[in-house]
Design a protein around this motif. Structure first.
Motif, PDB file in Angstrom:
ATOM      1  N   ASP A 107       0.865  -1.178   0.000  1.00 57.61           N
ATOM      2  CA  ASP A 107       0.000   0.000   0.000  1.00 57.61           C
ATOM      3  C   ASP A 107       0.912   1.242   0.000  1.00 57.61           C
ATOM      4  N   PRO A 108       0.851   2.052  -1.078  1.00 57.02           N
ATOM      5  CA  PRO A 108       1.763   3.205  -1.162  1.00 57.02           C
ATOM      6  C   PRO A 108       1.614   4.166   0.016  1.00 57.02           C
ATOM      7  N   VAL A 109       0.399   4.269   0.556  1.00 59.10           N
ATOM      8  CA  VAL A 109       0.210   5.206   1.679  1.00 59.10           C
ATOM      9  C   VAL A 109       0.954   4.686   2.913  1.00 59.10           C
ATOM     10  N   ALA A 110       0.848   3.385   3.148  1.00 57.03           N
ATOM     11  CA  ALA A 110       1.571   2.789   4.279  1.00 57.03           C
ATOM     12  C   ALA A 110       3.082   2.887   4.036  1.00 57.03           C
ATOM     13  N   LEU A 111       3.484   2.675   2.786  1.00 61.37           N
ATOM     14  CA  LEU A 111       4.906   2.782   2.441  1.00 61.37           C
ATOM     15  C   LEU A 111       5.438   4.164   2.802  1.00 61.37           C
ATOM     16  N   ARG A 112       4.648   5.194   2.477  1.00 63.73           N
ATOM     17  CA  ARG A 112       5.107   6.571   2.721  1.00 63.73           C
ATOM     18  C   ARG A 112       5.165   6.901   4.215  1.00 63.73           C
ATOM     19  N   ARG A 113       4.484   6.093   5.030  1.00 59.17           N
ATOM     20  CA  ARG A 113       4.645   6.278   6.483  1.00 59.17           C
ATOM     21  C   ARG A 113       5.997   5.736   6.932  1.00 59.17           C
ATOM     22  N   SER A 114       6.452   4.659   6.299  1.00 56.98           N
ATOM     23  CA  SER A 114       7.776   4.119   6.686  1.00 56.98           C
ATOM     24  C   SER A 114       8.884   4.890   6.017  1.00 56.98           C
ATOM     25  N   VAL A 115       8.566   5.521   4.899  1.00 57.94           N
ATOM     26  CA  VAL A 115       9.591   6.256   4.155  1.00 57.94           C
ATOM     27  C   VAL A 115       9.092   7.696   4.016  1.00 57.94           C
ATOM     28  N   GLY A 116       9.420   8.518   5.024  1.00 53.51           N
ATOM     29  CA  GLY A 116       8.943   9.901   5.055  1.00 53.51           C
ATOM     30  C   GLY A 116       9.731  10.770   4.088  1.00 53.51           C
ATOM     31  N   MET A 117       9.156  11.923   3.758  1.00 52.72           N
ATOM     32  CA  MET A 117       9.832  12.790   2.787  1.00 52.72           C
ATOM     33  C   MET A 117       9.765  14.248   3.219  1.00 52.72           C
ATOM     34  N   VAL A 118      10.876  14.946   3.008  1.00 51.77           N
ATOM     35  CA  VAL A 118      10.945  16.387   3.275  1.00 51.77           C
ATOM     36  C   VAL A 118      11.358  17.048   1.962  1.00 51.77           C
ATOM     37  N   PHE A 119      10.634  18.108   1.596  1.00 50.97           N
ATOM     38  CA  PHE A 119      10.815  18.711   0.276  1.00 50.97           C
ATOM     39  C   PHE A 119      11.660  19.981   0.355  1.00 50.97           C
ATOM     40  N   GLN A 120      11.956  20.517  -0.831  1.00 50.75           N
ATOM     41  CA  GLN A 120      12.808  21.706  -0.944  1.00 50.75           C
ATOM     42  C   GLN A 120      12.195  22.920  -0.232  1.00 50.75           C
ATOM     43  N   GLU A 121      10.931  23.187  -0.548  1.00 52.41           N
ATOM     44  CA  GLU A 121      10.255  24.319   0.079  1.00 52.41           C
ATOM     45  C   GLU A 121       9.549  23.801   1.326  1.00 52.41           C
ATOM     46  N   PRO A 122       9.761  24.441   2.469  1.00 55.85           N
ATOM     47  CA  PRO A 122       9.021  24.011   3.654  1.00 55.85           C
ATOM     48  C   PRO A 122       7.515  24.068   3.360  1.00 55.85           C
ATOM     49  N   ASN A 123       6.798  23.012   3.698  1.00 57.51           N
ATOM     50  CA  ASN A 123       5.374  22.989   3.352  1.00 57.51           C
ATOM     51  C   ASN A 123       4.504  22.547   4.526  1.00 57.51           C
ATOM     52  N   PRO A 124       4.576  23.315   5.661  1.00 56.61           N
ATOM     53  CA  PRO A 124       3.705  22.944   6.782  1.00 56.61           C
ATOM     54  C   PRO A 124       2.239  23.046   6.366  1.00 56.61           C
ATOM     55  N   PHE A 125       1.394  22.240   7.020  1.00 59.06           N
ATOM     56  CA  PHE A 125      -0.042  22.382   6.778  1.00 59.06           C
ATOM     57  C   PHE A 125      -0.505  23.700   7.418  1.00 59.06           C
ATOM     58  N   PRO A 126      -1.577  24.291   6.894  1.00 55.61           N
ATOM     59  CA  PRO A 126      -2.106  25.513   7.526  1.00 55.61           C
ATOM     60  C   PRO A 126      -2.844  25.164   8.822  1.00 55.61           C
ATOM     61  N   LYS A 127      -2.092  24.633   9.759  1.00 57.83           N
ATOM     62  CA  LYS A 127      -2.627  24.177  11.042  1.00 57.83           C
ATOM     63  C   LYS A 127      -1.669  24.634  12.122  1.00 57.83           C
TER      64      LYS A 127
END
Ligand SMILES: Nc1ncnc2c1ncn2[C@@H]1O[C@H](COP(=O)(O)OP(=O)(O)OP(=O)(O)O)[C@@H](O)[C@H]1O
Length: 278
Positions: A107-127
């Motif tokens: 499941d790609p969504v579960a995969l992305r929980r084990s393999v987190g990602m941080v991008f070039q531009e900081p992208n916090p949620f509006p929270k």
């Protein structure tokens, strides 16, 4: 040298994939990620060509190379972010702890929980700061002792001291460097196995960059980190292993960072590292 000659010499200097695995100098010596003969195309354009390498546990692996050589593509293949690009097609295998991440039962969504990602531009949620860090934990139903977990992630991201009295403020009100550390806290809160970083400091000033670099080195005591960077000094400073990609999406050299920077096997790598082309 003509373009054809340049490409031919790159082809010749492309390492035998069997020899890519390097000796570990720290970490556990285990490989968390293994890629085998990975090719990627966007429609008819080949972005990666026969990439075989291993990413060692609890070390920092830097991916360097000129613009367009496929570094981000490689990173995005590991947690299947490229699934979101319609024209992208991949062949070969990428294994996370021995399991092919492209198997039908992953499941790609579960995969992305084990393999987190941080991008070039900081992208916090509006929270709020708190809700940014708590987000992944809540989604996974890991919301017991949430306050403790949020604090722990913010501490590990070296942000707690700066924000502990404003957890209810918006994440968007932080400085760029703080926002990036918040994104790192968000990525590590669910306790991933691997953290992928795509030029995480390129949008930041030198002071914020230095904090992120220190943080990445600290994170490697607990996590496996793969980072794309255009900054040679940064790669040399913070990584244990370096993979050099060159034109045509080829992996030309992979090994201990010290060796790559001080005594590379390939002239093209030396030329790239010393800034003769970029
Ligand atoms: N979404 C896409 N659709 C089509 N082609 C793409 C896409 N993303 C990347 N490419 C192409 O794939 C190749 C590799 O791009 P990629 O972004 O992976 O390289 P990169 O080494 O990370 O570059 P940079 O250092 O400039 O970020 C390039 O030729 C690029 O134009």
């Amino acid at each position: 040298m003509s373009l054809e000659d340049t490409q031919a010499s790159e082809m010749e200097s492309t390492i035998d994939t069997a020899s890519v695995t390097s000796e570990s100098t720290g970490g556990t010596g285990e490989s968390v990620i293994e890629t085998e003969n990975v090719d990627v195309w966007y429609s008819d354009t080949q972005a990666l060509d026969d990439i075989t390498m291993e990413i060692p546990e609890q070390q920092v692996t830097a991916l360097i190379g000129p613009s367009g050589c496929g570094k981000s593509t490689f990173l995005r293949c590991i947690n299947r972010m490229n699934d979101l690009i319609e024209s992208a097609r991949i062949e070969g295998e990428i294994r996370l702890r021995g399991k092919n991440v492209y198997d039908d039962d992953v499941d790609p969504v579960a995969l992305r929980r084990s393999v987190g990602m941080v991008f070039q531009e900081p992208n916090p949620f509006p929270k709020t700061i708190y809700d940014n860090v708590a987000y992944g934990l809540r989604v996974q139903g890991k919301d017991d002792n949430l306050d403790e977990k949020v604090e722990d992630a913010l501490r590990r991201a070296a942000l707690w001291e700066e924000v502990n009295d404003q957890l209810d403020s918006s994440g968007l009100d932080l400085s760029g460097g703080q926002q990036q550390r918040l994104c790192i806290a968000r990525a590590i809160a669910p306790d991933p196995d691997v953290i992928l970083m795509d030029e995480p400091a390129s949008a930041l000033d030198p002071v914020a960059t230095s904090k992120i670099e220190d943080l990445i080195e600290d994170l490697a005591s607990e996590y496996t980190v793969a980072i794309v960077t255009h900054n040679m000094q940064q790669a040399a400073r913070i990584s244990d292993k370096t993979a050099v990609f060159l034109t045509g999406g080829k992996l030309v050299e992979f090994g201990d960072t010290e060796k790559i920077f001080e005594n590379p096997e390939h002239q093209r790598v030396e030329d790239y590292i010393t800034g003769k082309f970029g």
